[in-house]
Design a protein around this motif. Structure first.
Motif, PDB file in Angstrom:
ATOM      1  N   SER A 142     -23.561 134.853  16.895  1.00  0.00           N
ATOM      2  CA  SER A 142     -22.288 135.582  16.873  1.00  0.00           C
ATOM      3  C   SER A 142     -21.164 134.725  16.299  1.00  0.00           C
ATOM      4  O   SER A 142     -19.987 135.012  16.501  1.00  0.00           O
ATOM      5  CB  SER A 142     -21.916 136.024  18.291  1.00  0.00           C
ATOM      6  OG  SER A 142     -21.800 134.909  19.158  1.00  0.00           O
ATOM      7  N   TRP A 143     -21.529 133.676  15.559  1.00  0.00           N
ATOM      8  CA  TRP A 143     -20.540 132.722  15.049  1.00  0.00           C
ATOM      9  C   TRP A 143     -20.581 132.647  13.532  1.00  0.00           C
ATOM     10  O   TRP A 143     -21.595 132.954  12.909  1.00  0.00           O
ATOM     11  CB  TRP A 143     -20.798 131.322  15.623  1.00  0.00           C
ATOM     12  CG  TRP A 143     -20.639 131.246  17.099  1.00  0.00           C
ATOM     13  CD1 TRP A 143     -21.596 131.442  18.041  1.00  0.00           C
ATOM     14  CD2 TRP A 143     -19.432 130.957  17.800  1.00  0.00           C
ATOM     15  NE1 TRP A 143     -21.061 131.296  19.297  1.00  0.00           N
ATOM     16  CE2 TRP A 143     -19.746 131.000  19.187  1.00  0.00           C
ATOM     17  CE3 TRP A 143     -18.131 130.663  17.421  1.00  0.00           C
ATOM     18  CZ2 TRP A 143     -18.797 130.752  20.168  1.00  0.00           C
ATOM     19  CZ3 TRP A 143     -17.185 130.422  18.389  1.00  0.00           C
ATOM     20  CH2 TRP A 143     -17.513 130.464  19.745  1.00  0.00           C
ATOM     21  N   VAL A 144     -19.465 132.201  12.963  1.00  0.00           N
ATOM     22  CA  VAL A 144     -19.384 131.903  11.542  1.00  0.00           C
ATOM     23  C   VAL A 144     -18.788 130.511  11.386  1.00  0.00           C
ATOM     24  O   VAL A 144     -17.765 130.194  12.009  1.00  0.00           O
ATOM     25  CB  VAL A 144     -18.508 132.931  10.780  1.00  0.00           C
ATOM     26  CG1 VAL A 144     -18.278 132.477   9.346  1.00  0.00           C
ATOM     27  CG2 VAL A 144     -19.161 134.306  10.801  1.00  0.00           C
ATOM     28  N   LEU A 145     -19.438 129.679  10.583  1.00  0.00           N
ATOM     29  CA  LEU A 145     -18.912 128.349  10.280  1.00  0.00           C
ATOM     30  C   LEU A 145     -18.302 128.357   8.889  1.00  0.00           C
ATOM     31  O   LEU A 145     -18.953 128.771   7.927  1.00  0.00           O
ATOM     32  CB  LEU A 145     -20.014 127.283  10.338  1.00  0.00           C
ATOM     33  CG  LEU A 145     -19.610 125.899   9.798  1.00  0.00           C
ATOM     34  CD1 LEU A 145     -18.634 125.210  10.746  1.00  0.00           C
ATOM     35  CD2 LEU A 145     -20.828 125.016   9.550  1.00  0.00           C
ATOM     36  N   ASP A 146     -17.054 127.914   8.795  1.00  0.00           N
ATOM     37  CA  ASP A 146     -16.406 127.690   7.503  1.00  0.00           C
ATOM     38  C   ASP A 146     -16.458 126.187   7.259  1.00  0.00           C
ATOM     39  O   ASP A 146     -15.737 125.422   7.908  1.00  0.00           O
ATOM     40  CB  ASP A 146     -14.957 128.190   7.527  1.00  0.00           C
ATOM     41  CG  ASP A 146     -14.289 128.120   6.153  1.00  0.00           C
ATOM     42  OD1 ASP A 146     -14.550 127.133   5.431  1.00  0.00           O
ATOM     43  OD2 ASP A 146     -13.498 129.007   5.833  1.00  0.00           O
ATOM     44  N   HIS A 147     -17.327 125.758   6.324  1.00  0.00           N
ATOM     45  CA  HIS A 147     -17.518 124.315   6.182  1.00  0.00           C
ATOM     46  C   HIS A 147     -16.441 123.674   5.313  1.00  0.00           C
ATOM     47  O   HIS A 147     -16.399 122.448   5.188  1.00  0.00           O
ATOM     48  CB  HIS A 147     -18.920 123.994   5.661  1.00  0.00           C
ATOM     49  CG  HIS A 147     -19.110 124.170   4.196  1.00  0.00           C
ATOM     50  ND1 HIS A 147     -18.751 123.221   3.267  1.00  0.00           N
ATOM     51  CD2 HIS A 147     -19.643 125.180   3.488  1.00  0.00           C
ATOM     52  CE1 HIS A 147     -19.052 123.645   2.054  1.00  0.00           C
ATOM     53  NE2 HIS A 147     -19.584 124.834   2.157  1.00  0.00           N
ATOM     54  N   VAL A 148     -15.563 124.466   4.718  1.00  0.00           N
ATOM     55  CA  VAL A 148     -14.425 123.903   4.004  1.00  0.00           C
ATOM     56  C   VAL A 148     -13.289 123.610   4.983  1.00  0.00           C
ATOM     57  O   VAL A 148     -12.703 122.521   4.996  1.00  0.00           O
ATOM     58  CB  VAL A 148     -13.944 124.854   2.889  1.00  0.00           C
ATOM     59  CG1 VAL A 148     -12.664 124.324   2.242  1.00  0.00           C
ATOM     60  CG2 VAL A 148     -15.034 125.019   1.835  1.00  0.00           C
ATOM     61  N   LYS A 149     -12.984 124.593   5.836  1.00  0.00           N
ATOM     62  CA  LYS A 149     -11.940 124.406   6.843  1.00  0.00           C
ATOM     63  C   LYS A 149     -12.444 123.661   8.070  1.00  0.00           C
ATOM     64  O   LYS A 149     -11.672 123.258   8.917  1.00  0.00           O
ATOM     65  CB  LYS A 149     -11.375 125.758   7.270  1.00  0.00           C
ATOM     66  CG  LYS A 149     -10.623 126.486   6.165  1.00  0.00           C
ATOM     67  CD  LYS A 149     -10.025 127.782   6.697  1.00  0.00           C
ATOM     68  CE  LYS A 149      -9.217 128.496   5.620  1.00  0.00           C
ATOM     69  NZ  LYS A 149      -8.630 129.758   6.127  1.00  0.00           N
ATOM     70  N   ARG A 150     -13.770 123.521   8.175  1.00  0.00           N
ATOM     71  CA  ARG A 150     -14.404 122.850   9.317  1.00  0.00           C
ATOM     72  C   ARG A 150     -13.991 123.516  10.629  1.00  0.00           C
ATOM     73  O   ARG A 150     -13.498 122.867  11.546  1.00  0.00           O
ATOM     74  CB  ARG A 150     -14.068 121.353   9.333  1.00  0.00           C
ATOM     75  CG  ARG A 150     -14.617 120.606   8.131  1.00  0.00           C
ATOM     76  CD  ARG A 150     -14.609 119.113   8.324  1.00  0.00           C
ATOM     77  NE  ARG A 150     -15.300 118.430   7.252  1.00  0.00           N
ATOM     78  CZ  ARG A 150     -15.727 117.181   7.303  1.00  0.00           C
ATOM     79  NH1 ARG A 150     -15.529 116.471   8.400  1.00  0.00           N
ATOM     80  NH2 ARG A 150     -16.348 116.632   6.292  1.00  0.00           N
ATOM     81  N   GLU A 151     -14.213 124.813  10.683  1.00  0.00           N
ATOM     82  CA  GLU A 151     -13.892 125.562  11.882  1.00  0.00           C
ATOM     83  C   GLU A 151     -14.928 126.643  12.106  1.00  0.00           C
ATOM     84  O   GLU A 151     -15.614 127.077  11.166  1.00  0.00           O
ATOM     85  CB  GLU A 151     -12.491 126.184  11.792  1.00  0.00           C
ATOM     86  CG  GLU A 151     -12.346 127.218  10.686  1.00  0.00           C
ATOM     87  CD  GLU A 151     -10.940 127.765  10.567  1.00  0.00           C
ATOM     88  OE1 GLU A 151     -10.003 127.111  11.063  1.00  0.00           O
ATOM     89  OE2 GLU A 151     -10.783 128.847   9.967  1.00  0.00           O
TER      90      GLU A 151
END
Length: 242
Positions: A142-151
């Motif tokens: 149920s999660w999404v990782l934004d690896h540019v914003k690191r969030e």
């Protein structure tokens, strides 16, 4: 080459002296202090490469001091303590500590951790950028990782920034989803070395990451423990278009 400088803060002068001599013999410049007052007088004159300090002291609140040192000076901190609850180690990592040692410890373990922390602070000659066509966001569970914003973002759209260690560990799990990773593999990927029998820092980092992902520590559904082997991220990972 300049010798690395280390400050040791511990009210136990006998113990401090022994550590000081061991590190001096290993090639470091070491100052041993027994009070926060001495530390406050020292820091404006000498910003050391590393501070090693006792977590539990009748003179000061170790967690508050750790937070203060990290916020004001960004000096790497290593904590020493008698055995404490895992929750306390997690708090210590969150307020600025980068490593810890449980007393009694082998001086060789101290030296190994000192070298690892100082090696992390050395400038990297070449930084490889992500491929231009690499996905920026990944959905898992149920999660999404934004690896540019690191969030990470939950199903309700709430976003939570990740520390460097949490982000690195999560990205390793996402790129090796549904693969059992041994402790040595995880240490090698995150620190460039094998684990040691009494080093529990990986378990603390995983516990903290589970907390970030709201994963039940007693019965985790995302980051599962494979007893006697290591850990596995049990989730389908889907690259997302922007």
């Amino acid at each position: 080459m300049r010798r690395k400088s280390i400050v040791i803060l511990d009210g136990d002068r006998t113990h401090t002296y022994q550590l000081q001599q061991y590190l001096v013999n290993a090639g470091f410049d070491v100052i041993s202090l027994s009070s926060v007052q001495e530390l406050n007088q020292c820091l404006p004159v000498l910003l050391p490469d590393l501070i090693i300090m006792e977590l539990k002291s009748p003179e000061y609140d170790g967690f508050s001091l750790c937070r203060q040192l990290y916020q004001q000076h960004r000096i790497p901190l290593m904590l020493m303590s008698e055995p404490v609850d895992e929750a306390e180690w997690i708090v210590a990592l969150e307020v600025g500590a980068e490593a810890f040692l449980v007393k009694p410890f082998n001086p060789r373990m101290l030296l190994a951790k000192v070298r690892v922390l100082l090696r992390r602070r050395q400038p990297v000659a070449v930084v490889k950028a992500s491929p231009p066509d690499a996905p920026r966001r990944y959905r898992f569970g149920s999660w999404v990782l934004d690896h540019v914003k690191r969030e990470i973002e939950d199903r309700d759209g709430k976003r939570t920034p990740l520390s460097g260690a949490d982000f690195q560990l999560l990205k390793i799990f996402l790129t090796h989803a549904n693969q059992v990773l041994s402790r040595d593999q995880l240490y090698g990927m995150t620190r460039g070395r094998d684990s040691t029998p009494d080093d529990r820092s990986l378990d603390v980092h995983i516990s903290r990451l589970r907390h970030r992902l709201e994963d039940d520590a007693k019965n985790p559904s995302l980051i599962k423990t494979i007893r006697g082997v290591g850990y596995v991220l049990s989730a389908h990972v889907e690259p997302l278009a922007l």
